[in-house]
Scaffold this active site. Structure first.
Site, short mmCIF file in Angstrom:
data_model
loop_
_atom_site.label_atom_id
_atom_site.label_comp_id
_atom_site.label_asym_id
_atom_site.label_seq_id
_atom_site.Cartn_x
_atom_site.Cartn_y
_atom_site.Cartn_z
N LYS A 276 -63.37 39.47 -4.38
CA LYS A 276 -63.49 40.51 -3.38
C LYS A 276 -63.33 41.89 -4.03
O LYS A 276 -62.63 42.03 -5.04
CB LYS A 276 -62.40 40.37 -2.32
CG LYS A 276 -62.47 39.13 -1.45
CD LYS A 276 -61.28 39.11 -0.50
CE LYS A 276 -61.26 37.85 0.36
NZ LYS A 276 -62.29 37.86 1.40
N ARG B 136 -62.69 27.27 4.91
CA ARG B 136 -63.32 26.12 5.55
C ARG B 136 -63.19 24.86 4.70
O ARG B 136 -63.22 23.75 5.22
CB ARG B 136 -64.79 26.43 5.85
CG ARG B 136 -65.66 26.64 4.62
CD ARG B 136 -66.94 27.38 4.90
NE ARG B 136 -66.67 28.77 5.25
CZ ARG B 136 -67.62 29.65 5.59
NH1 ARG B 136 -68.91 29.28 5.62
NH2 ARG B 136 -67.30 30.89 5.89
#
Length: 464
Positions: free
Chosen positions: A241, A315
């Site tokens: 990020k 996830r």
């Protein structure tokens, strides 16, 4: 912080200052019935009875009393007294007329302070609210404690809130209610929960990944599974990020915080369920052994996942945990996760994006959220977007290309790991408040927690 149970007391007519509830529609009539000194003081304070306005007014038989503005004096919401609780001097208060009702919750949560790392702040004196709603006191305190737990866990920086700390939080909650806690880590995690292991394996050994499970209740009761995403810090992995995107990633375990707090509420209320809490705890770190874009992971379910993006790691850990939850054949699975930025773009920071594979269940949780002023917003499990997760080399890809429908494709990925026919709720929650509101300071926040708790109360016969 003062024990929340000390901030709300049974009204036995002990000395207390009066709070007069006023709304904008009734302000003129209220003001017209007041003596001249009250009219003068309210004018000086520019008090008009608007929501969250507070004024100190003269009072017969008291040094002073309080006028508090609300949206509707006939239906007090949970936050209508929160500004008063934040701003009034230390002391004891009661409503001049009527019932505190839901407003007691905001009174309690307004006292929240995250002061673990502060050394110079002076403690704020408590403001105690007297109430005749005796039957509601215990549950209100329990809900406020659960909200404070979410805030504390999310606000704590990653150096002090790693996988071992989430494990410790589960142990503390479990011990308080006689629950059993088991932890899977190391080789057993790699063999049994390969996606959780892959996401967390690059972290320092002290922050090694693990699956934390808590079990509580009579095995003969209906089984309910609560699953929480516990990514204690998310660097994005090798798909790193930017610094701005990493700034708040201490909150990426906000789903675990919600699941822990909800488990605490369920056990405190002694709901007649067999509770199974699962926290998939890991740090998505960068290292020579980090999982890579293009890697293919095996899963507890047996299917394979191609890694399209290492920053779509939540996830993955949830997938293995959902499979484990389904193995116990629960009648309901609920997961909380700070899963996608796409959900924030779609519904903003206040509304958890809600996904459900059961229409009646979706309607129930929406109604429950509206009832307790903890709204959710349903997004579709649109199967037509499943093609976005296709892989040329594996059964599924963890990240769709093109950037479309990110919250939906993430939910569709999770759906692959939920047993067919098992009712399931997925809340993609922000777990953070970017700007303060009365009773809700900037920082970690419980969003969707009270809605799901009310749903469980209604389903299992202990709704107030």
């Amino acid at each position: 912080m003062t024990d929340l149970a000390d901030l709300i007391k049974i009204d036995n007519q002990q000395p207390a200052r009066s709070i007069h509830i006023v709304d904008a529609d009734g302000f003129d009539a209220w003001l017209g019935g007041q003596p001249a000194p009250v009219r003068a003081v309210t004018a000086a304070q520019k008090f008009k009875g608007k929501p969250h306005e507070v004024a100190i007014i003269p009072a017969e038989g008291e040094e002073w009393a309080v006028a508090a503005g609300v949206a509707d004096r006939q239906a007090l919401g949970p936050w209508c007294l929160a500004r008063a609780a934040e701003t009034l001097p230390e002391g004891t208060y009661r409503l001049a007329e009527g019932s505190t009702g839901a407003a007691a919750l905001g009174w309690l949560t307004a006292h929240y302070r995250f002061d673990r790392y502060r050394v110079e702040d002076k403690p704020v004196g408590p403001r105690v609210l007297l109430t005749g709603d005796v039957a509601r006191i215990e549950q209100t305190v329990q809900i406020a404690r659960a909200v404070a737990l979410v805030r504390d866990l999310v606000n704590t920086p990653a150096a002090d809130m790693g996988p071992p700390d989430l494990e410790a939080a589960a142990e503390t909650i479990g011990k308080a209610f006689g629950a059993s806690v088991t932890v899977t880590r190391g080789d057993a995690l790699e063999q049994g929960y390969p996606m959780i292991h892959a996401v967390g394996k690059a972290a320092d050994r002290a922050f090694a990944p693990r699956l934390v499970e808590l079990s509580w209740g009579d095995p003969a009761h209906p089984r309910v599974a609560l699953v929480g995403k516990g990514i204690c810090f998310d660097s994005g992995g090798l798909d790193i990020k930017p610094s701005a995107g990493m700034r708040l990633m201490k909150k990426d375990m906000g789903g675990a915080a919600h699941a822990l707090a909800l488990a605490q509420l369920v056990m405190a209320a002694r709901l007649p369920v067999r509770l199974h809490l699962l926290i998939a705890a890991a740090e998505n770190a960068i290292g020579g052994n980090a999982f890579r874009p293009g890697d293919i992971l095996r899963t507890r379910k047996g299917i394979t996942v191609e890694i399209g993006n290492t920053d779509a790691e939540g996830r993955l850990v949830l997938g293995d945990a959902l499979v484990r939850a389904g193995e116990e054949q629960p009648e309901l699975i609920v997961d909380f996760a700070t899963l996608t930025g796409a959900a924030r773009v779609a519904v903003g920071p206040d509304l958890p994006a809600l996904f459900a594979n059961d229409e009646s269940l979706a309607a129930e949780v929406a109604a429950a959220g509206a009832e307790v002023d903890d709204p959710t917003w349903r997004l579709p499990l649109w199967d037509g977007y499943a093609d976005m997760l296709k892989s040329d080399v594996a059964d599924i890809n963890n990240a769709g290309e093109g950037g479309f429908a990110g919250a939906i494709t993430a939910a569709l990925f999770l759906k692959r790991f939920v047993p067919e026919g098992t009712p399931w709720l997925h809340l993609d929650t922000f777990a953070w408040r970017p700007a303060a509101k009365p009773g809700r300071p900037k920082g970690g926040e419980a969003l969707g927690l009270r809605a799901v708790f009310r749903l469980l109360q209604q389903r299992y016969g202990r709704a107030p």
